[in-house]
Design a protein around this motif. Sequence first.
Motif, PDB file in Angstrom:
ATOM      1  N   ILE A  30      26.172  79.352 -10.635  1.00 30.87           N
ATOM      2  CA  ILE A  30      26.952  80.588 -10.620  1.00 30.87           C
ATOM      3  C   ILE A  30      27.491  80.864  -9.221  1.00 30.87           C
ATOM      4  O   ILE A  30      26.764  80.760  -8.231  1.00 30.87           O
ATOM      5  CB  ILE A  30      26.080  81.758 -11.106  1.00 30.87           C
ATOM      6  CG1 ILE A  30      25.684  81.528 -12.570  1.00 30.87           C
ATOM      7  CG2 ILE A  30      26.791  83.089 -10.941  1.00 30.87           C
ATOM      8  CD1 ILE A  30      24.653  82.499 -13.083  1.00 30.87           C
ATOM      9  N   GLN A  31      28.768  81.225  -9.162  1.00 30.20           N
ATOM     10  CA  GLN A  31      29.421  81.502  -7.891  1.00 30.20           C
ATOM     11  C   GLN A  31      29.680  82.993  -7.718  1.00 30.20           C
ATOM     12  O   GLN A  31      29.820  83.731  -8.696  1.00 30.20           O
ATOM     13  CB  GLN A  31      30.749  80.736  -7.796  1.00 30.20           C
ATOM     14  CG  GLN A  31      30.596  79.224  -7.799  1.00 30.20           C
ATOM     15  CD  GLN A  31      31.941  78.520  -7.712  1.00 30.20           C
ATOM     16  OE1 GLN A  31      32.971  79.082  -8.076  1.00 30.20           O
ATOM     17  NE2 GLN A  31      31.926  77.289  -7.236  1.00 30.20           N
ATOM     18  N   GLN A  32      29.763  83.387  -6.476  1.00 32.71           N
ATOM     19  CA  GLN A  32      30.065  84.782  -6.155  1.00 32.71           C
ATOM     20  C   GLN A  32      31.424  85.181  -6.735  1.00 32.71           C
ATOM     21  O   GLN A  32      32.390  84.432  -6.668  1.00 32.71           O
ATOM     22  CB  GLN A  32      30.066  84.966  -4.636  1.00 32.71           C
ATOM     23  CG  GLN A  32      30.273  86.393  -4.173  1.00 32.71           C
ATOM     24  CD  GLN A  32      30.188  86.501  -2.659  1.00 32.71           C
ATOM     25  OE1 GLN A  32      29.619  85.641  -1.994  1.00 32.71           O
ATOM     26  NE2 GLN A  32      30.773  87.546  -2.106  1.00 32.71           N
ATOM     27  N   GLY A  33      31.499  86.364  -7.329  1.00 30.37           N
ATOM     28  CA  GLY A  33      32.740  86.862  -7.909  1.00 30.37           C
ATOM     29  C   GLY A  33      32.817  86.712  -9.410  1.00 30.37           C
ATOM     30  O   GLY A  33      33.649  87.353 -10.055  1.00 30.37           O
ATOM     31  N   SER A  34      31.936  85.898  -9.997  1.00 32.78           N
ATOM     32  CA  SER A  34      31.963  85.702 -11.448  1.00 32.78           C
ATOM     33  C   SER A  34      31.217  86.834 -12.154  1.00 32.78           C
ATOM     34  O   SER A  34      30.436  87.579 -11.551  1.00 32.78           O
ATOM     35  CB  SER A  34      31.329  84.357 -11.812  1.00 32.78           C
ATOM     36  OG  SER A  34      29.958  84.363 -11.470  1.00 32.78           O
ATOM     37  N   LYS A  35      31.428  86.964 -13.474  1.00 31.02           N
ATOM     38  CA  LYS A  35      30.734  87.988 -14.248  1.00 31.02           C
ATOM     39  C   LYS A  35      29.230  87.751 -14.246  1.00 31.02           C
ATOM     40  O   LYS A  35      28.433  88.698 -14.145  1.00 31.02           O
ATOM     41  CB  LYS A  35      31.259  88.000 -15.690  1.00 31.02           C
ATOM     42  CG  LYS A  35      30.592  89.054 -16.563  1.00 31.02           C
ATOM     43  CD  LYS A  35      31.135  89.050 -17.986  1.00 31.02           C
ATOM     44  CE  LYS A  35      30.431  90.100 -18.843  1.00 31.02           C
ATOM     45  NZ  LYS A  35      30.942  90.099 -20.235  1.00 31.02           N
ATOM     46  N   SER A  36      28.823  86.489 -14.362  1.00 34.23           N
ATOM     47  CA  SER A  36      27.391  86.180 -14.347  1.00 34.23           C
ATOM     48  C   SER A  36      26.762  86.563 -13.016  1.00 34.23           C
ATOM     49  O   SER A  36      25.622  87.041 -12.969  1.00 34.23           O
ATOM     50  CB  SER A  36      27.173  84.689 -14.623  1.00 34.23           C
ATOM     51  OG  SER A  36      27.564  84.355 -15.938  1.00 34.23           O
ATOM     52  N   PHE A  37      27.495  86.359 -11.927  1.00 30.13           N
ATOM     53  CA  PHE A  37      26.983  86.745 -10.609  1.00 30.13           C
ATOM     54  C   PHE A  37      26.785  88.253 -10.549  1.00 30.13           C
ATOM     55  O   PHE A  37      25.767  88.732 -10.041  1.00 30.13           O
ATOM     56  CB  PHE A  37      27.953  86.287  -9.516  1.00 30.13           C
ATOM     57  CG  PHE A  37      27.438  86.507  -8.114  1.00 30.13           C
ATOM     58  CD1 PHE A  37      26.711  85.517  -7.465  1.00 30.13           C
ATOM     59  CD2 PHE A  37      27.677  87.705  -7.446  1.00 30.13           C
ATOM     60  CE1 PHE A  37      26.234  85.717  -6.176  1.00 30.13           C
ATOM     61  CE2 PHE A  37      27.202  87.908  -6.157  1.00 30.13           C
ATOM     62  CZ  PHE A  37      26.483  86.912  -5.519  1.00 30.13           C
ATOM     63  N   ARG A  38      27.742  89.006 -11.094  1.00 32.57           N
ATOM     64  CA  ARG A  38      27.618  90.473 -11.087  1.00 32.57           C
ATOM     65  C   ARG A  38      26.440  90.922 -11.952  1.00 32.57           C
ATOM     66  O   ARG A  38      25.718  91.856 -11.597  1.00 32.57           O
ATOM     67  CB  ARG A  38      28.924  91.107 -11.572  1.00 32.57           C
ATOM     68  CG  ARG A  38      30.085  90.964 -10.575  1.00 32.57           C
ATOM     69  CD  ARG A  38      31.261  91.834 -10.970  1.00 32.57           C
ATOM     70  NE  ARG A  38      31.862  91.429 -12.237  1.00 32.57           N
ATOM     71  CZ  ARG A  38      32.830  90.523 -12.329  1.00 32.57           C
ATOM     72  NH1 ARG A  38      33.306  89.939 -11.244  1.00 32.57           N
ATOM     73  NH2 ARG A  38      33.357  90.220 -13.515  1.00 32.57           N
ATOM     74  N   ASN A  39      26.245  90.264 -13.104  1.00 35.96           N
ATOM     75  CA  ASN A  39      25.122  90.625 -13.973  1.00 35.96           C
ATOM     76  C   ASN A  39      23.778  90.332 -13.302  1.00 35.96           C
ATOM     77  O   ASN A  39      22.844  91.138 -13.380  1.00 35.96           O
ATOM     78  CB  ASN A  39      25.219  89.881 -15.302  1.00 35.96           C
ATOM     79  CG  ASN A  39      26.287  90.449 -16.207  1.00 35.96           C
ATOM     80  OD1 ASN A  39      26.740  91.570 -16.014  1.00 35.96           O
ATOM     81  ND2 ASN A  39      26.709  89.680 -17.198  1.00 35.96           N
ATOM     82  N   ILE A  40      23.680  89.168 -12.676  1.00 36.10           N
ATOM     83  CA  ILE A  40      22.446  88.831 -11.961  1.00 36.10           C
ATOM     84  C   ILE A  40      22.191  89.837 -10.850  1.00 36.10           C
ATOM     85  O   ILE A  40      21.063  90.305 -10.644  1.00 36.10           O
ATOM     86  CB  ILE A  40      22.530  87.399 -11.392  1.00 36.10           C
ATOM     87  CG1 ILE A  40      22.366  86.377 -12.506  1.00 36.10           C
ATOM     88  CG2 ILE A  40      21.452  87.176 -10.322  1.00 36.10           C
ATOM     89  CD1 ILE A  40      22.482  84.945 -12.049  1.00 36.10           C
ATOM     90  N   SER A  41      23.244  90.185 -10.118  1.00 34.76           N
ATOM     91  CA  SER A  41      23.098  91.126  -9.010  1.00 34.76           C
ATOM     92  C   SER A  41      22.617  92.485  -9.507  1.00 34.76           C
ATOM     93  O   SER A  41      21.713  93.091  -8.917  1.00 34.76           O
ATOM     94  CB  SER A  41      24.431  91.279  -8.265  1.00 34.76           C
ATOM     95  OG  SER A  41      24.846  90.045  -7.719  1.00 34.76           O
TER      96      SER A  41
END
Length: 398
Positions: free
Chosen positions: A3-14
């Motif tokens: 997962i890379q910064q800026g993706s939806k998955s990154f936002r969900n993890i965050s």
Amino acid sequence: MKIQQGSKSFRNISLALFAGGFVTFALLYTLQPLMPEITEAFGITPTEASLTLSVTTLSMALTMLFIGSVSDAVGRRAIMTASLVATSVIAVISAFSPLFPVLLLLRILQGIALAGLPAIAMTYLVEEIEPLSLGYAMGLYISGNSIGGMGGRIISGLLTDWFDWRAAVGVIGVLGLAAALIFWMVIPPSRHFVKQTGKLGQVIPLLWSQCRNPRLLCLYGLGFLLMGSFVTLFNYIGFELTGEPYNLSQSLAGSIFVVYLMGTFSSTWMGRLADRYGCTGVIRLALAIILTGALCTLHPYLWVKIIGLALFAFGFFGGHSIASSWVGLVADEHKSQANALYLFFYYIGSSVSGTGGGVLYSHFGWFGIIGMIAAYVAISLMLCGFLVHKSGGGTQKL
């Protein structure tokens, strides 16, 4: 692909780990600003009151040594979710503790429950986030830690003034259940997790193998000293602020913990600096800020003390963000055990120094606390020097 910064998955993890970090550290440190109240309620000394935090961090540290291996077989998401729910429920029950030993027993159980998220979260991030985004992701997670620690302290201080310390603990437990629900709803499943069974019996040999890496030992020492300094300072600042000559109310003394917002910024900012320039120099900067902040708290003016607390929090959360992310990069294999050992030493530092600092405070007052922190910073700088030597001059952007 990770997962890379800026993706939806990154936002969900965050969002999920921010909420999880909030719950963990709000519940862990709920009683820290209430130690003067607990001292009075149960007729105990400040050093004895500090055990409400020390026994929790000790049981959490010991559990962390094994929970990583359990997660290797069961999975990261399930254990992190169960951890958040269990610790919130125990918090509600502890609000009804009739005796101090009962409160300590519940805090021990809470420490065991709390271990599930911090022991696994860093491993989860290392597995799921691509390396160039890891420092920022780790910084966001630790930001949740800092806001949770701040929010738990401020809310408990306000509720204690309005009601009592029992109401404060119960309400924060209920808030923890709500945050645990958010975590469960948004945390993405592990996409790079590989189930490994039969490792629980190998925990001790695997942990010992991590202790043979001198760079990891330096980072474990840094974790011990960073957390030991942090907890000691904030364990006893409440006694200073509610006593002469300041005589602050519990809510005002608790509001001082708004300085944790500095940690929310510094953990992400220093994480980015470390991603760009390397870890060693930024950790040294964090240590210099920690020492400056600690020395400022010696000044008699309240506003100077507050500035000192803010600087101290800024340096601590930045330094911890770097050291914790560095462990996952330095460990060649068995990363969950390496992270567990870092957190073990980190929270042992809290237990040993938090209560040991009470002895210094009883004999030497606030100068004893700051003297201990200054010694910890000096030892940390020596460890950084050794770390540079073992890292080939510190040129690696680890």
